[in-house]
Design a protein around this motif. Sequence first.
Motif, short mmCIF file in Angstrom:
data_model
loop_
_atom_site.label_atom_id
_atom_site.label_comp_id
_atom_site.label_asym_id
_atom_site.label_seq_id
_atom_site.Cartn_x
_atom_site.Cartn_y
_atom_site.Cartn_z
N GLY A 96 5.40 4.31 -0.41
CA GLY A 96 4.89 2.96 -0.59
C GLY A 96 5.52 2.00 0.40
N PHE A 97 4.81 0.94 0.73
CA PHE A 97 5.33 -0.05 1.68
C PHE A 97 4.84 -1.45 1.31
CE2 PHE A 97 1.26 1.41 3.30
CZ PHE A 97 0.62 0.23 3.61
N LYS A 98 5.54 -2.44 1.82
CA LYS A 98 5.06 -3.82 1.73
C LYS A 98 5.31 -4.50 3.07
CE LYS A 98 9.28 -6.01 -0.14
NZ LYS A 98 9.81 -6.84 -1.24
N ILE A 99 4.42 -5.39 3.42
CA ILE A 99 4.51 -6.14 4.68
C ILE A 99 4.53 -7.62 4.34
CG2 ILE A 99 3.40 -6.61 6.90
CD1 ILE A 99 1.98 -3.85 6.53
N LYS A 100 5.62 -8.28 4.66
CA LYS A 100 5.73 -9.72 4.44
C LYS A 100 5.05 -10.43 5.60
CE LYS A 100 9.06 -13.42 3.52
NZ LYS A 100 10.50 -13.77 3.38
N GLN A 154 3.64 7.50 10.54
CA GLN A 154 3.66 6.06 10.82
C GLN A 154 4.68 5.29 9.99
OE1 GLN A 154 0.01 3.75 10.29
NE2 GLN A 154 0.61 2.41 11.95
N TRP A 155 4.89 5.67 8.75
CA TRP A 155 5.81 4.90 7.92
C TRP A 155 7.24 4.93 8.48
CZ3 TRP A 155 10.02 7.14 5.49
CH2 TRP A 155 10.00 8.52 5.29
N ARG A 156 7.54 5.95 9.26
CA ARG A 156 8.87 6.03 9.87
C ARG A 156 9.03 5.05 11.03
NH1 ARG A 156 11.22 10.64 7.71
NH2 ARG A 156 9.72 12.15 6.84
N THR A 157 7.93 4.45 11.47
CA THR A 157 8.01 3.47 12.56
C THR A 157 8.22 2.05 12.05
OG1 THR A 157 5.62 2.95 12.65
CG2 THR A 157 6.37 4.88 13.88
N PHE A 158 8.12 1.84 10.75
CA PHE A 158 8.20 0.49 10.21
C PHE A 158 9.52 -0.20 10.57
CE2 PHE A 158 5.05 1.43 6.52
CZ PHE A 158 4.00 1.26 7.40
N GLU A 159 10.61 0.54 10.47
CA GLU A 159 11.92 -0.04 10.72
C GLU A 159 12.11 -0.44 12.18
OE1 GLU A 159 16.31 1.72 10.43
OE2 GLU A 159 15.37 1.55 8.45
N GLU A 160 11.52 0.34 13.09
CA GLU A 160 11.72 0.06 14.51
C GLU A 160 10.71 -0.92 15.08
OE1 GLU A 160 9.69 3.83 16.68
OE2 GLU A 160 11.11 4.32 15.09
N ASN A 161 9.69 -1.28 14.30
CA ASN A 161 8.69 -2.25 14.74
C ASN A 161 8.97 -3.61 14.10
OD1 ASN A 161 5.84 -1.05 16.13
ND2 ASN A 161 7.22 0.46 15.23
N GLY A 166 0.83 -1.20 0.00
CA GLY A 166 0.00 0.00 0.00
C GLY A 166 0.86 1.24 0.00
N HIS A 167 0.22 2.37 0.24
CA HIS A 167 0.94 3.64 0.31
C HIS A 167 0.21 4.57 1.26
CE1 HIS A 167 -2.13 4.29 -2.81
NE2 HIS A 167 -2.11 5.57 -2.43
N MET A 168 0.95 5.50 1.82
CA MET A 168 0.36 6.50 2.71
C MET A 168 1.03 7.84 2.46
SD MET A 168 1.99 5.42 6.45
CE MET A 168 1.14 3.85 6.46
N ALA A 169 0.44 8.89 2.99
CA ALA A 169 0.99 10.23 2.79
C ALA A 169 2.39 10.33 3.38
CB ALA A 169 0.07 11.26 3.46
#
Length: 203
Positions: free
Chosen positions: A154-158, A63-70, A55-58
């Motif tokens: 854009g992001f992807k979640i495995k 929130q997208w900056r939290t992906f790496e730390e989560n 997906g993608h977000m603004a």
Amino acid sequence: MYIPKYYKVTDLEEIKEFIQKNSFGTIVTTRKGRPIATHLPVGFSEKDGDYYVTGHMAYGNPQWRTFEENEDVLVMFQGPHAYISSSWYEHENVPTWNYQAVHAYGAASILDEEALKQELSEMLLKYEKHRENPVLWEKLSPQLLEKELKGIIGFKIKIREVQAAYKMSQNRNEKDYVNIVQKLQEEKDINSHQMAEVMKKKL
């Protein structure tokens, strides 16, 4: 997600179909110990035996900056839900609520520009292809696309784990079940009608 045995769904094909049909999800992560969430449409795909939510977000969404730390990102999908009155049962009982929900857990990463373009193109195709004048990726001007791409990430979640709960009166006897479906159809609420349609398929 707490799932009583009556309501647990393990059929992967059924879960995949549910996600595709109910693809407006809620993404949950934590930031400095506090949960944060974003509600948005997402894609769901399989590649080499692995499943991905994309997906993608603004860009301005933190929130997208939290992906790496989560280590784990949670994506929640919800289907129909409806109040169930215990007056619809043969025997005395308490009211409840029927619902369908899927939780998907996995590791998130940021898409590069080409992968983001592919994700956007596929999303437009999914939601536009049946329309009289579809707005498809290749029909949009390069100038507009370039401008819009600067404002999103854009992001992807495995996906590593999926939990699914369909609470649809499976613990009731057949007479109660049929009556619940009928009563839901009589309600003046679109959610009740949607739940009735889902339950009818299980008869």
